[in-house]
Enzyme design. Structure first.
Site, PDB file in Angstrom:
ATOM      1  N   HIS A  42      47.698  50.944  29.919  1.00  0.00           N
ATOM      2  CA  HIS A  42      46.628  49.970  30.116  1.00  0.00           C
ATOM      3  C   HIS A  42      46.606  48.920  29.014  1.00  0.00           C
ATOM      4  CE1 HIS A  42      45.227  52.650  33.314  1.00  0.00           C
ATOM      5  NE2 HIS A  42      44.854  51.502  33.840  1.00  0.00           N
ATOM      6  N   ARG A  57      38.635  46.203  37.348  1.00  0.00           N
ATOM      7  CA  ARG A  57      38.650  47.501  36.654  1.00  0.00           C
ATOM      8  C   ARG A  57      37.321  47.643  35.908  1.00  0.00           C
ATOM      9  NH1 ARG A  57      44.376  46.196  35.757  1.00  0.00           N
ATOM     10  NH2 ARG A  57      45.673  47.917  36.489  1.00  0.00           N
ATOM     11  N   ARG A  61      36.325  48.071  41.889  1.00  0.00           N
ATOM     12  CA  ARG A  61      36.753  49.479  41.891  1.00  0.00           C
ATOM     13  C   ARG A  61      35.745  50.288  41.094  1.00  0.00           C
ATOM     14  NH1 ARG A  61      42.426  51.188  39.285  1.00  0.00           N
ATOM     15  NH2 ARG A  61      41.296  50.916  37.350  1.00  0.00           N
ATOM     16  N   GLU A 107      47.237  55.798  45.257  1.00  0.00           N
ATOM     17  CA  GLU A 107      47.995  55.885  44.003  1.00  0.00           C
ATOM     18  C   GLU A 107      48.369  57.319  43.660  1.00  0.00           C
ATOM     19  OE1 GLU A 107      45.557  54.318  40.818  1.00  0.00           O
ATOM     20  OE2 GLU A 107      43.737  55.133  41.695  1.00  0.00           O
ATOM     21  N   ASN A 133      51.185  51.680  39.604  1.00  0.00           N
ATOM     22  CA  ASN A 133      51.283  52.171  38.219  1.00  0.00           C
ATOM     23  C   ASN A 133      51.124  53.684  38.212  1.00  0.00           C
ATOM     24  OD1 ASN A 133      51.207  49.461  37.701  1.00  0.00           O
ATOM     25  ND2 ASN A 133      49.080  49.435  37.052  1.00  0.00           N
ATOM     26  N   ASP A 134      50.090  54.140  38.889  1.00  0.00           N
ATOM     27  CA  ASP A 134      49.894  55.587  38.941  1.00  0.00           C
ATOM     28  C   ASP A 134      50.834  56.242  39.940  1.00  0.00           C
ATOM     29  OD1 ASP A 134      47.970  56.391  37.030  1.00  0.00           O
ATOM     30  OD2 ASP A 134      46.499  55.215  38.128  1.00  0.00           O
ATOM     31  N   ARG A 144      52.983  57.544  32.353  1.00  0.00           N
ATOM     32  CA  ARG A 144      53.139  56.090  32.253  1.00  0.00           C
ATOM     33  C   ARG A 144      52.956  55.568  30.836  1.00  0.00           C
ATOM     34  NH1 ARG A 144      47.884  53.957  35.694  1.00  0.00           N
ATOM     35  NH2 ARG A 144      47.946  52.041  34.507  1.00  0.00           N
ATOM     36  N   CYS A 190      48.141  46.430  44.030  1.00  0.00           N
ATOM     37  CA  CYS A 190      47.572  45.898  42.786  1.00  0.00           C
ATOM     38  C   CYS A 190      48.206  46.513  41.552  1.00  0.00           C
ATOM     39  CB  CYS A 190      46.059  46.076  42.763  1.00  0.00           C
ATOM     40  SG  CYS A 190      45.535  47.781  42.846  1.00  0.00           S
TER      41      CYS A 190
HETATM   42  C1  PEP Z   1      47.530  51.459  39.524  1.00  0.00           C
HETATM   43  O1  PEP Z   1      47.476  52.659  39.263  1.00  0.00           O
HETATM   44  O2  PEP Z   1      48.562  50.892  39.981  1.00  0.00           O
HETATM   45  C2  PEP Z   1      46.352  50.599  39.279  1.00  0.00           C
HETATM   46  C3  PEP Z   1      46.339  49.349  39.667  1.00  0.00           C
HETATM   47  O3  PEP Z   1      45.317  51.141  38.614  1.00  0.00           O
HETATM   48  P1  PEP Z   1      45.282  51.399  37.042  1.00  0.00           P
HETATM   49  O4  PEP Z   1      46.468  50.702  36.428  1.00  0.00           O
HETATM   50  O5  PEP Z   1      43.979  50.864  36.542  1.00  0.00           O
HETATM   51  O6  PEP Z   1      45.362  52.886  36.922  1.00  0.00           O
HETATM   52 MG    MG Z   2      45.591  53.613  38.906  1.00  0.00          MG
END
Ligand code: PEP
Ligand code: MG
Length: 836
Positions: free
Chosen positions: A451, A558, A594, A694, A717-718, A728, A765
């Protein structure tokens, strides 16, 4: 009178324990039972409502002690507490003591009129008598050094001369403690050469302060059933010189790596945020936290706060540790073990706990006091190496305090433009950076989808993460150049490097300006498909940049960033103000909010007291956390609903793994809507509800989930970290967490197909959406919307306008058959004709 509650999976077991305990005190103490479930077929289990009723039946302001058997009994008890009024919650204590012995010890103490803390202490110590009788423990744990030995248990002793060159300094001391704690026996050690006291072998601080050097004579004792094995294992460590190379007898400990002319120059790291920066470095060192001491009533809560902060501090150090071992080798990086052991040192923890429970000190003051004591004891030793370790002790101590206090760090505010160099930067610290002053970020930990990296991209600050730890030893003011696109940095770059980078910076700025010129037009492919380009944001300032850069809406707000850097959650009114302000800037463009997604790399100490997790990304995150904290969840839903009047607001639930979670969240949403209706407060009754896809489970049941919601947004991402089983935030596995891996792409395809079959829209996203190399794949897969950091909007729109769907679909068909993410990248580079 204090009440006792027995929670068990088995009704018979609970009734038996109650009978035994009640007999001890002739029924003087109220004991309630919550055990079994109302299912004749399968009666074993626990039910939060039963636990709640049991607590209520024995409740008094003197307090209630809840003892549980195992597993879900704990969860039920935790949930039950949340049903109680807040004032009562403070007086109910969940106790980890053994059920039978604990219950008996507790009722006896309660009948003797002890207060709730004494009752709990008795319950916790209930196994000691049994253990002593069986010879497993020969003496009670104590904060003081023992002076006698217990004749009932076998005590063994060895003497040895230390031959390794570092003696029992940080890393060998850590190995000694880790080995000592593997055994049941209690280990003590004394430095005969220095004529010290006998100290505990499971305490890193006590072992380190023995000041053991090469040539010193030690005596090590072990008391307990496995004394011989314990001593043999410890002896082996010494015999093996703790794995050190004893040849370099005169060389200093290789912890600090200085730059030499030969090592100056190019450093490689992880490309985390594009752009070029050339500026002097400023080494970020967290501000020294000063704390206030005050009296606390709820000592248990205070202790839980301290434990939670220590747990998060350990996770942070582990992240730094994994990067250090990558850069300077396992053996040297293992020195961080000593920092971790410091936070696990039972002597230190017991001393802090005692200050909280006996002196009613707040967690910050108790922690500061014990850390000061350890630092002082290090300082008084006539050993220059140990005196240097004081810095480490203070550093670790401050890390915990910062988490406890949760305040902003003034040292992040730079006077002059610079490149910030640090071991790590938390997401909340990164979010506070001023892009006008912080021209670049260079850290030794982190990875591209952590993040902190995401925020750096949002702020448009070039960043190279996971870089060699040597940068930490650069003097402030040293010139550095950094290329966030290639993930490279140069210390005191030579003039030809500076020329190249300056040219790249200019080309980058020109490309940005060109993209900016068409950023406010819709993104339409050459063959006429329009794709929405939305923004991922975390604040009001982000949305302003997003709109200026041509965002057609917000695909991901977020909200967790509203909850960071505080000591309590934001109120409904505070949230309402932020959501309304963002919606106003958007001026009727869609806004997807979210709901809170804390956990993973976004821990919030004030919301997560007492539950350290071994795997936070697999733990109590996102919707799981919210469904367990209904007050918090409802407050957020009320704020979102109230903000929806006159705006296009949609709600999105994170970390969905099952249909049940979606339904549960929708029930709560329905309740909040009914409450608002009843209070005559208006909101958008038709507000759309969507989910993040995710978690691999959500992909597998995407068809079922699609029937429940209005839209999907894929969080690569997740999804990538869960599909590839690669954290990650861990730079060691950064190459695996690549969303272009065919395994991840197939999951994205499956999700899109399920969404479209159900007639709902689907966006993406995750950070993949901002990677213009991937745009052709995302179009070919059929996404309806891409949501990216505000800085990337112009570039992504430009990329879409240069592609066509038919070709993109052909590339996708081939990409899904590739062997690796690298192969997919290669395929795209060779298939997409670069713009003229
Ligand atoms: C993701 O997991 O791709 C996402 C957009 O959420 P975050 O990065 O906040 O976990
Ligand atoms: Mg996520």
């Amino acid at each position: 009178m204090i009440g006792i509650v027995i929670v068990s999976h088995s009704k018979q077991l609970a009734l038996g324990v109650r009978e035994l305990a009640a007999q001890m005190v002739q029924n003087q103490v109220p004991i309630a039972v919550a055990a079994g479930i109302e299912d004749p077929e399968n009666p074993l289990g626990t039910d939060p409502i039963q636990v709640y009723e049991a607590i209520a039946s024995v409740y008094s302001d003197n307090g209630v002690l809840v003892l549980m058997d195992l597993g879900s009994a704990l969860l039920s008890a935790e949930m039950a507490i949340e049903f109680l009024p807040e004032a009562q919650q403070q007086k109910v204590y969940l106790c980890e003591a053994p059920l039978v012995e604990g219950a008996i010890a507790a009722v006896v103490a309660a009948a003797a009129g002890r207060d709730i803390h004494q009752v709990m202490a008795e319950a916790r110590g209930a196994l000691l008598a049994k253990a002593t009788q069986l010879g497993v423990v020969s003496r009670p744990l104590s904060l003081v050094t023992p002076t006698t030995t217990n004749v009932e248990s076998p005590t063994r002793e060895i003497r040895l001369i230390v031959s390794n060159r570092l003696g029992l300094h940080a890393r060998p001391a850590a190995q000694f403690v880790v080995t000592a704690t593997r055994f049941q026996s209690q280990i003590f050690v004394q430095n005969l050469t220095r004529n010290t006291e006998l100290v505990r072998g499971d305490s890193i601080n006590q072992v380190t302060t023995l000041g053991v050097r090469q040539g010193h004579e030690l005596v090590i004792t072990a008391t307990g059933a496995d004394a011989d094995e314990a001593l043999a294992a410890l002896q082996a460590l010494f015999a093996n010189n703790f794995g050190e190379d004893n040849v370099a007898l005169n060389s200093p400990p290789a912890f600090h790596h200085e730059f030499t002319p030969g090592t100056r120059g190019e450093l490689a790291g992880i490309a985390a945020s594009p752009g070029v920066a050339i500026a002097p470095v400023v080494h970020y060192q967290p501000t020294h936290i000063s704390i206030t001491q005050y009296h606390v009533e709820n000592v248990e809560l205070e202790w839980q706060r301290l434990q939670a902060a220590i747990h998060i501090a350990k996770q942070e150090i582990q992240a730094v540790f994994s990067q250090a071992s990558l850069q300077i080798g396992d053996a040297e990086a293992a020195i961080f073990d000593a920092q971790l052991l410091f936070l696990e040192d039972p002597v230190l923890l017991e001393a802090a706990k005692e200050r909280i429970f006996k002196n009613h000190l707040n967690a910050e003051a108790a922690w500061q006091a014990v850390v000061d004591e350890v630092a002082t004891s290090y300082r008084t030793l006539e050993d220059s190496y140990l005196q240097e370790r004081v810095d480490d002790v203070v550093d670790v101590g401050q890390r915990v305090l910062r988490l406890l206090v949760g305040n902003a760090d003034a040292n992040l505010h730079l006077e002059e433009p610079a490149i910030l160099v640090a071991t790590d930067l938390s997401p909340s610290n990164t979010a506070r950076l001023d892009p006008k002053k912080v021209l670049g970020i260079c850290t030794t930990s982190g990875s591209a989808t952590s993040h902190s990296a995401i925020i750096a991209r949002t702020l448009g600050i070039p960043a190279v993460l996971g870089i060699d730890a040597q940068v930490l030893h650069l003097a402030d003011g040293t010139l550095m150049a950094l290329d966030g696109e290639s993930g490279r940095a140069w210390v005191e770059p030579e003039s030809h490097i500076l020329d190249l980078l300056t040219a790249k910076q200019e080309a980058w700025q020109t490309a940005q300006q060109q993209a900016q010129a068409t950023a406010h037009q819709p993104a339409i492919t050459l063959d006429g498909r329009q794709v929405s380009v939305f923004a991922n944001i975390g604040s009001i300032s982000d949305v302003q940049v997003a709109v200026a850069n041509g965002a057609e809406g917000v695909g991901l707000l977020r909200t967790e960033f509203l909850y960071l850097d505080r000591t309590s959650a934001p109120t409904e009114e505070e949230q309402l103000a932020v959501y309304q302000a963002i919606a106003q800037v958007l001026d009727n463009r869609p806004l997807i909010i979210r709901t809170l997604d804390v956990g993973g790399d976004k821990p919030l100490p004030y919301l997560r007291v007492g539950f350290p997790e071994a795997n936070p990304f697999l733990g109590w995150r996102g919707i799981r956390f919210c469904l367990d904290h209904l007050d918090l969840f409802k407050t957020q839903l009320r704020a979102i609903l109230r903000a929806s009047v006159g705006h296009q607001i949609k709600i999105m639930l994170p970390m969905i793994a099952s249909v049940t979670e979606v339904r549960a969240a929708k029930v709560i949403l329905g309740e909040v809507q009914a409450e608002l209706n009843q209070a005559g407060i208006s909101f958008d009754a038709g507000m759309k509800v969507g989910i993040m896809v995710e978690v691999p489970a959500a992909v597998a049941i995407a068809d079922q989930l699609a029937a429940e919601v209005d839209f999907f947004s894929i969080g690569t991402n997740d999804l990538s970290q869960y599909v590839m089983a690669s954290d990650r935030t861990n730079p060691r596995v950064a190459n695996l967490v690549d969303a272009l891996h065919p395994a991840v792409l197939r999951m994205v395809q499956q999700t899109i197909q399920a969404a479209h079959a159900a007639g709902i829209s689907v966006g993406l996203c995750g950070e993949l959406a901002a990677d213009t190399l991937a745009t052709t794949i995302l179009l070919g897969l059929g996404l309806d919307e891409l949501s990216v950091n505000p800085q990337s909007i112009p570039g992504v729109k430009q990329a879409i306008a240069r592609l066509n769907i038919v070709e993109s679909e052909a590339i996708v068909a081939s990409a899904l058959q590739q062997d690796s993410a690298e192969d997919v990248r290669e395929l795209i580079s060779t298939s997409v004709i670069p713009p003229a």
